[in-house]
Design a protein around this motif. Structure first.
Motif, PDB file in Angstrom:
ATOM      1  N   ARG A   1       3.451   0.579 -14.086  1.00 50.25           N
ATOM      2  CA  ARG A   1       2.926  -0.306 -13.090  1.00 50.25           C
ATOM      3  C   ARG A   1       3.839  -0.866 -12.263  1.00 50.25           C
ATOM      4  NH1 ARG A   1       1.096  -2.654 -17.841  1.00 50.25           N
ATOM      5  NH2 ARG A   1       2.246  -4.548 -17.810  1.00 50.25           N
ATOM      6  N   ILE A   2       5.208  -0.718 -12.673  1.00 45.31           N
ATOM      7  CA  ILE A   2       6.195  -1.151 -11.815  1.00 45.31           C
ATOM      8  C   ILE A   2       6.522  -0.118 -10.749  1.00 45.31           C
ATOM      9  CG2 ILE A   2       8.816  -1.609 -11.816  1.00 45.31           C
ATOM     10  CD1 ILE A   2       8.584  -2.674 -14.300  1.00 45.31           C
ATOM     11  N   HIS A   3       6.264   1.138 -11.362  1.00 45.66           N
ATOM     12  CA  HIS A   3       6.476   2.510 -10.157  1.00 45.66           C
ATOM     13  C   HIS A   3       5.472   2.223  -9.103  1.00 45.66           C
ATOM     14  CE1 HIS A   3       7.868   6.596  -9.237  1.00 45.66           C
ATOM     15  NE2 HIS A   3       6.551   6.821  -9.033  1.00 45.66           N
ATOM     16  N   LEU A   4       4.190   1.870  -9.516  1.00 47.31           N
ATOM     17  CA  LEU A   4       3.028   1.657  -8.836  1.00 47.31           C
ATOM     18  C   LEU A   4       3.224   0.332  -7.794  1.00 47.31           C
ATOM     19  CD1 LEU A   4       0.628   3.480  -8.375  1.00 47.31           C
ATOM     20  CD2 LEU A   4      -0.760   2.241  -9.804  1.00 47.31           C
ATOM     21  N   GLY A   5       4.112  -0.402  -8.125  1.00 45.27           N
ATOM     22  CA  GLY A   5       4.318  -1.850  -7.374  1.00 45.27           C
ATOM     23  C   GLY A   5       3.367  -3.021  -7.686  1.00 45.27           C
TER      24      GLY A   5
ATOM     25  N   ALA B   1      -5.591  -1.203  -7.584  1.00 45.28           N
ATOM     26  CA  ALA B   1      -4.671  -2.128  -8.674  1.00 45.28           C
ATOM     27  C   ALA B   1      -5.282  -2.824  -9.763  1.00 45.28           C
ATOM     28  CB  ALA B   1      -4.063  -3.229  -7.531  1.00 45.28           C
ATOM     29  N   GLN B   2      -6.449  -3.220  -9.582  1.00 47.96           N
ATOM     30  CA  GLN B   2      -7.137  -3.707 -10.561  1.00 47.96           C
ATOM     31  C   GLN B   2      -7.404  -2.989 -11.773  1.00 47.96           C
ATOM     32  OE1 GLN B   2     -10.435  -6.397  -9.622  1.00 47.96           O
ATOM     33  NE2 GLN B   2     -11.013  -6.492 -11.702  1.00 47.96           N
ATOM     34  N   ILE B   3      -7.800  -1.657 -11.219  1.00 53.65           N
ATOM     35  CA  ILE B   3      -8.055  -0.586 -12.302  1.00 53.65           C
ATOM     36  C   ILE B   3      -7.020  -0.258 -13.102  1.00 53.65           C
ATOM     37  CG2 ILE B   3      -8.997   1.827 -12.620  1.00 53.65           C
ATOM     38  CD1 ILE B   3     -10.984   1.392 -10.457  1.00 53.65           C
ATOM     39  N   ALA B   4      -5.702  -0.070 -12.244  1.00 52.13           N
ATOM     40  CA  ALA B   4      -4.586   0.269 -12.568  1.00 52.13           C
ATOM     41  C   ALA B   4      -3.908  -0.461 -13.726  1.00 52.13           C
ATOM     42  CB  ALA B   4      -3.795   0.725 -11.698  1.00 52.13           C
ATOM     43  N   ARG B   5      -4.107  -1.741 -13.583  1.00 51.23           N
ATOM     44  CA  ARG B   5      -3.603  -2.880 -14.589  1.00 51.23           C
ATOM     45  C   ARG B   5      -4.504  -2.687 -15.924  1.00 51.23           C
ATOM     46  NH1 ARG B   5      -4.011  -5.989  -9.961  1.00 51.23           N
ATOM     47  NH2 ARG B   5      -1.955  -6.455  -8.992  1.00 51.23           N
ATOM     48  N   VAL B   6      -5.645  -1.964 -15.961  1.00 46.60           N
ATOM     49  CA  VAL B   6      -6.287  -1.755 -17.200  1.00 46.60           C
ATOM     50  C   VAL B   6      -6.021  -0.312 -17.734  1.00 46.60           C
ATOM     51  CG1 VAL B   6      -8.611  -1.466 -18.187  1.00 46.60           C
ATOM     52  CG2 VAL B   6      -7.943  -3.120 -16.583  1.00 46.60           C
ATOM     53  N   ALA B   7      -5.923   0.549 -16.611  1.00 43.92           N
ATOM     54  CA  ALA B   7      -5.593   2.165 -17.135  1.00 43.92           C
ATOM     55  C   ALA B   7      -4.179   2.495 -17.420  1.00 43.92           C
ATOM     56  CB  ALA B   7      -5.967   3.025 -15.853  1.00 43.92           C
ATOM     57  N   LEU B   8      -3.177   1.358 -17.030  1.00 43.18           N
ATOM     58  CA  LEU B   8      -1.868   1.919 -17.375  1.00 43.18           C
ATOM     59  C   LEU B   8      -1.198   0.895 -18.234  1.00 43.18           C
ATOM     60  CD1 LEU B   8      -0.749   2.757 -13.769  1.00 43.18           C
ATOM     61  CD2 LEU B   8      -1.572   4.408 -15.542  1.00 43.18           C
TER      62      LEU B   8
ATOM     63  N   GLY C   1       3.610   5.767  -5.301  1.00 42.85           N
ATOM     64  CA  GLY C   1       3.573   5.725  -6.885  1.00 42.85           C
ATOM     65  C   GLY C   1       2.408   6.542  -7.310  1.00 42.85           C
ATOM     66  N   LEU C   2       1.191   6.818  -6.732  1.00 41.80           N
ATOM     67  CA  LEU C   2       0.312   7.539  -7.206  1.00 41.80           C
ATOM     68  C   LEU C   2       0.544   9.101  -7.184  1.00 41.80           C
ATOM     69  CD1 LEU C   2      -2.594   5.624  -5.457  1.00 41.80           C
ATOM     70  CD2 LEU C   2      -2.457   6.076  -7.600  1.00 41.80           C
ATOM     71  N   GLN C   3       1.581   9.609  -6.759  1.00 39.36           N
ATOM     72  CA  GLN C   3       2.286  10.839  -6.981  1.00 39.36           C
ATOM     73  C   GLN C   3       2.753  11.005  -8.345  1.00 39.36           C
ATOM     74  OE1 GLN C   3       3.587  12.677  -3.265  1.00 39.36           O
ATOM     75  NE2 GLN C   3       3.572  10.803  -2.460  1.00 39.36           N
ATOM     76  N   HIS C   4       2.771  10.152  -9.275  1.00 40.43           N
ATOM     77  CA  HIS C   4       3.471  10.457 -10.292  1.00 40.43           C
ATOM     78  C   HIS C   4       2.384  10.978 -11.539  1.00 40.43           C
ATOM     79  CE1 HIS C   4       5.156   9.399 -14.388  1.00 40.43           C
ATOM     80  NE2 HIS C   4       6.268   8.893 -13.715  1.00 40.43           N
TER      81      HIS C   4
ATOM     82  N   MET D   1       0.939  -1.385   0.169  1.00 40.77           N
ATOM     83  CA  MET D   1      -0.137  -0.194  -0.096  1.00 40.77           C
ATOM     84  C   MET D   1       0.980   1.022   0.117  1.00 40.77           C
ATOM     85  SD  MET D   1      -2.897   1.142  -0.148  1.00 40.77           S
ATOM     86  CE  MET D   1      -4.250   2.329   0.709  1.00 40.77           C
ATOM     87  N   MET D   2       1.918   1.173   0.729  1.00 43.19           N
ATOM     88  CA  MET D   2       2.874   2.195   0.883  1.00 43.19           C
ATOM     89  C   MET D   2       3.605   2.704  -0.647  1.00 43.19           C
ATOM     90  SD  MET D   2       4.261   5.134   2.329  1.00 43.19           S
ATOM     91  CE  MET D   2       3.789   4.612   4.140  1.00 43.19           C
TER      92      MET D   2
END
Length: 229
Positions: free
Chosen positions: A207-211, A194-201, A19-22, A13-14
């Motif tokens: 995605r690596i930056h987001l972990g 995380a599930q949305i990010a896999r589709v959105a990114l 990563g969400l600040q990118h 989570m951390m």
């Protein structure tokens, strides 16, 4: 499917919150409704999972461990994590990503987990024979992260592990239950985004930056909904 401890979930989570600040990640998720309110909610859930919202008091450690071993390991972590981060990030980004995946500096008793993880990964890296791996290890040695230094902190870790469990007071069961509940609420937020990010990114580097993805091409990406644990 993957099974994570509370510590793993908080660490992941951390990584996501940082990563969400990118800007590119923000733009990608904004198309799916992510906004400041969602970001603030994530941090609020993170605070609760860490125990801040109900002033969770961790059990006191034995005096000799609290005053000697833990601070020594913490000082080692503060120096060596920063040195390794700076040494590898630009020159050997793939090695850096693997060494620091979902790994951040911790404090108190949790430093035992973070330093143990770092030491295990360092030793695995040192055992490899690839040119890049050997060059990265040589640079770490030059920067002061040497076998002797690692052996020293391993001895401290072993000393800490040898403290008898009977020396530690039992935690309040109700506070443990509250902590577990807070972690699960935080984890539900993490899994949603995380599930949305896999589709959105579509860009794997983001995605690596987001972990939520790994730089290791031989390792499959995490499942969308890891089993609770």
């Amino acid at each position: 499917m993957a099974k994570y401890s509370n510590h793993d979930k908080i660490s992941k989570m951390m990584t996501m919150l940082r990563g969400l600040q990118h800007p590119a990640i923000q733009q990608g998720l904004a198309r799916h409704g992510f906004d400041q309110e969602d970001f603030d909610e994530g941090w609020h859930l993170m605070d609760a999972a860490m125990g801040r919202s109900f002033a969770f008091v961790k059990p006191a450690l034995p005096k000799n461990l609290l005053n000697e071993v833990i601070p020594e390991i913490d000082r080692w972590e503060n120096t060596h994590f920063d040195v390794a981060d700076a040494a590898l990030k630009r020159r050997y980004p793939t090695v850096h990503a693997e060494l620091f995946q979902n790994l951040t500096k911790m404090s108190g008793n949790e430093v035992l987990l973070s330093v143990t993880t770092f030491v295990n990964r360092y030793e695995a890296l040192s055992a490899r024979t690839g040119d890049t791996d050997k060059a990265a290890v040589a640079l770490l040695h030059k920067r002061g992260i040497t076998p002797d230094s690692v052996a020293g902190v391993k001895a401290l870790l072993e000393k800490a592990r040898n403290i008898r469990s009977s020396d530690l007071p039992a935690p309040d069961p109700e506070k443990v239950r509250q902590m577990d509940k807070a972690v699960e609420e935080m984890w539900a937020w993490y899994q949603d985004w995380a599930q949305i990010a896999r589709v959105a990114l579509p860009n794997k580097r983001l995605r690596i930056h987001l972990g939520i993805s790994t730089a290791n091409t031989s390792k499959p990406e995490e499942p969308e909904t890891p089993a609770a644990g």
